[in-house]
Scaffold this motif. Structure first.
Motif, PDB file in Angstrom:
ATOM      1  N   ASN A  16       0.853  -1.171   0.000  1.00  0.00           N
ATOM      2  CA  ASN A  16       0.000   0.000   0.000  1.00  0.00           C
ATOM      3  C   ASN A  16       0.902   1.238   0.000  1.00  0.00           C
ATOM      4  O   ASN A  16       1.893   1.288   0.734  1.00  0.00           O
ATOM      5  CB  ASN A  16      -0.874  -0.036   1.255  1.00  0.00           C
ATOM      6  N   GLU A  17       0.581   2.234  -0.785  1.00  0.00           N
ATOM      7  CA  GLU A  17       1.437   3.410  -0.940  1.00  0.00           C
ATOM      8  C   GLU A  17       1.672   4.136   0.382  1.00  0.00           C
ATOM      9  O   GLU A  17       2.745   4.698   0.605  1.00  0.00           O
ATOM     10  CB  GLU A  17       0.804   4.350  -1.973  1.00  0.00           C
ATOM     11  N   ARG A  18       0.722   4.092   1.317  1.00  0.00           N
ATOM     12  CA  ARG A  18       0.901   4.750   2.617  1.00  0.00           C
ATOM     13  C   ARG A  18       2.046   4.136   3.414  1.00  0.00           C
ATOM     14  O   ARG A  18       2.668   4.798   4.234  1.00  0.00           O
ATOM     15  CB  ARG A  18      -0.393   4.666   3.434  1.00  0.00           C
ATOM     16  N   ARG A  19       2.313   2.855   3.215  1.00  0.00           N
ATOM     17  CA  ARG A  19       3.386   2.164   3.948  1.00  0.00           C
ATOM     18  C   ARG A  19       4.701   2.137   3.187  1.00  0.00           C
ATOM     19  O   ARG A  19       5.703   1.650   3.697  1.00  0.00           O
ATOM     20  CB  ARG A  19       2.966   0.715   4.242  1.00  0.00           C
ATOM     21  N   TRP A  20       4.725   2.651   1.989  1.00  0.00           N
ATOM     22  CA  TRP A  20       5.877   2.479   1.097  1.00  0.00           C
ATOM     23  C   TRP A  20       7.179   2.977   1.712  1.00  0.00           C
ATOM     24  O   TRP A  20       8.211   2.308   1.603  1.00  0.00           O
ATOM     25  CB  TRP A  20       5.605   3.158  -0.239  1.00  0.00           C
ATOM     26  N   ARG A  21       7.174   4.130   2.342  1.00  0.00           N
ATOM     27  CA  ARG A  21       8.424   4.657   2.916  1.00  0.00           C
ATOM     28  C   ARG A  21       9.010   3.713   3.954  1.00  0.00           C
ATOM     29  O   ARG A  21      10.225   3.575   4.060  1.00  0.00           O
ATOM     30  CB  ARG A  21       8.178   6.022   3.564  1.00  0.00           C
ATOM     31  N   VAL A  61       8.629   0.372   4.094  1.00  0.00           N
ATOM     32  CA  VAL A  61       8.999  -0.970   3.608  1.00  0.00           C
ATOM     33  C   VAL A  61       9.780  -0.948   2.293  1.00  0.00           C
ATOM     34  O   VAL A  61      10.211  -1.992   1.822  1.00  0.00           O
ATOM     35  CB  VAL A  61       7.740  -1.857   3.443  1.00  0.00           C
ATOM     36  N   ARG A  62       9.980   0.216   1.706  1.00  0.00           N
ATOM     37  CA  ARG A  62      10.596   0.309   0.382  1.00  0.00           C
ATOM     38  C   ARG A  62      11.936  -0.425   0.311  1.00  0.00           C
ATOM     39  O   ARG A  62      12.169  -1.237  -0.580  1.00  0.00           O
ATOM     40  CB  ARG A  62      10.789   1.772  -0.007  1.00  0.00           C
ATOM     41  N   ASP A  63      12.854  -0.126   1.229  1.00  0.00           N
ATOM     42  CA  ASP A  63      14.190  -0.720   1.161  1.00  0.00           C
ATOM     43  C   ASP A  63      14.135  -2.241   1.334  1.00  0.00           C
ATOM     44  O   ASP A  63      14.883  -2.978   0.680  1.00  0.00           O
ATOM     45  CB  ASP A  63      15.106  -0.100   2.207  1.00  0.00           C
ATOM     46  N   LYS A  64      13.255  -2.693   2.201  1.00  0.00           N
ATOM     47  CA  LYS A  64      13.076  -4.135   2.425  1.00  0.00           C
ATOM     48  C   LYS A  64      12.588  -4.815   1.136  1.00  0.00           C
ATOM     49  O   LYS A  64      13.042  -5.906   0.787  1.00  0.00           O
ATOM     50  CB  LYS A  64      12.062  -4.319   3.553  1.00  0.00           C
ATOM     51  N   LEU A  65      11.684  -4.171   0.413  1.00  0.00           N
ATOM     52  CA  LEU A  65      11.132  -4.758  -0.801  1.00  0.00           C
ATOM     53  C   LEU A  65      12.083  -4.619  -1.999  1.00  0.00           C
ATOM     54  O   LEU A  65      12.056  -5.434  -2.909  1.00  0.00           O
ATOM     55  CB  LEU A  65       9.769  -4.147  -1.111  1.00  0.00           C
TER      56      LEU A  65
END
Length: 198
Positions: free
Chosen positions: A175-180, A182-186
């Motif tokens: 979900n874009e709201r959580r992106w910041r 989890v971004r590096d993990k993904l």
């Protein structure tokens, strides 16, 4: 050559000794036939597990607290236990191309895919980054983007490659709201994707 087609002439030994020798021989044969997955050779990072599909020719890593699930139309998929929109999935389709560069340059391929394949007509696609890499002689395009509709926005990385007469796609997102958060993990998942010779 299939292991089952091997005919071995073993000296007169016990049944358990013959089994052990056959297993050792099969293991030695498999180690020369099956390509070594460089993700496994380098080791899997902490808090990640690896997934390798030797019959379909690809591998990747995913967060170790994610669980496997059936995602229609995809060959493999894993998702967060609690946040189902955080997931990774892989699919492939036949192609007559032999390399991702045969599809075109990254700056043409990625916008086309977002507009015509990954986004629905009601979604707006925004591309944030596009990267090319070569690993073990195979070429990959990885891109970061969001798909936004009236009520929802999702961010993702997609990695694409061509090998084995197949066009492979790995998508990992949230979900874009959580992106910041989890971004590096993904991104680690997206960068781990490899195609293997089959």
């Amino acid at each position: 050559m299939a292991v089952s087609s091997l005919s071995l002439s073993l000296p007169s030994t016990s049944l358990s000794e013959r089994r052990r020798l056959l297993l050792l021989g099969a293991g030695a044969l498999a180690s020369t036939i099956i390509p070594v997955n460089s993700v496994l050779a380098e080791g899997t990072p902490a808090n990640y597990d690896s997934f390798t599909d030797l019959s379909d020719g690809y591998s990747y890593i995913y967060p170790s607290d994610w669980r496997e699930y059936d995602y229609r139309g995809h060959d493999s998929a894993f998702k967060d236990r609690y946040l189902q929109l955080q997931n990774v999935r892989v699919s492939f389709i036949p192609t007559d191309k032999s390399d991702i560069h045969d599809m075109g340059p990254i700056n043409k391929v990625v916008p086309y895919l977002l507009k015509n394949v990954l986004a629905t007509p009601t979604q707006v696609a925004d591309i944030f980054d596009m990267q090319e890499r070569t690993t073990d002689g195979k070429n990959y395009y990885t891109f970061e983007y969001t798909l936004t509709s009236k009520n929802f926005s999702r961010a993702a990385f997609t990695t694409i490659a061509v090998a084995n007469g197949r066009y492979y796609t790995l998508i990992v997102g949230a979900n874009e709201r959580r992106w910041r958060r989890v971004r590096d993990k993904l991104k680690i998942v997206a960068d781990s994707f490899k195609v293997l010779d089959i």
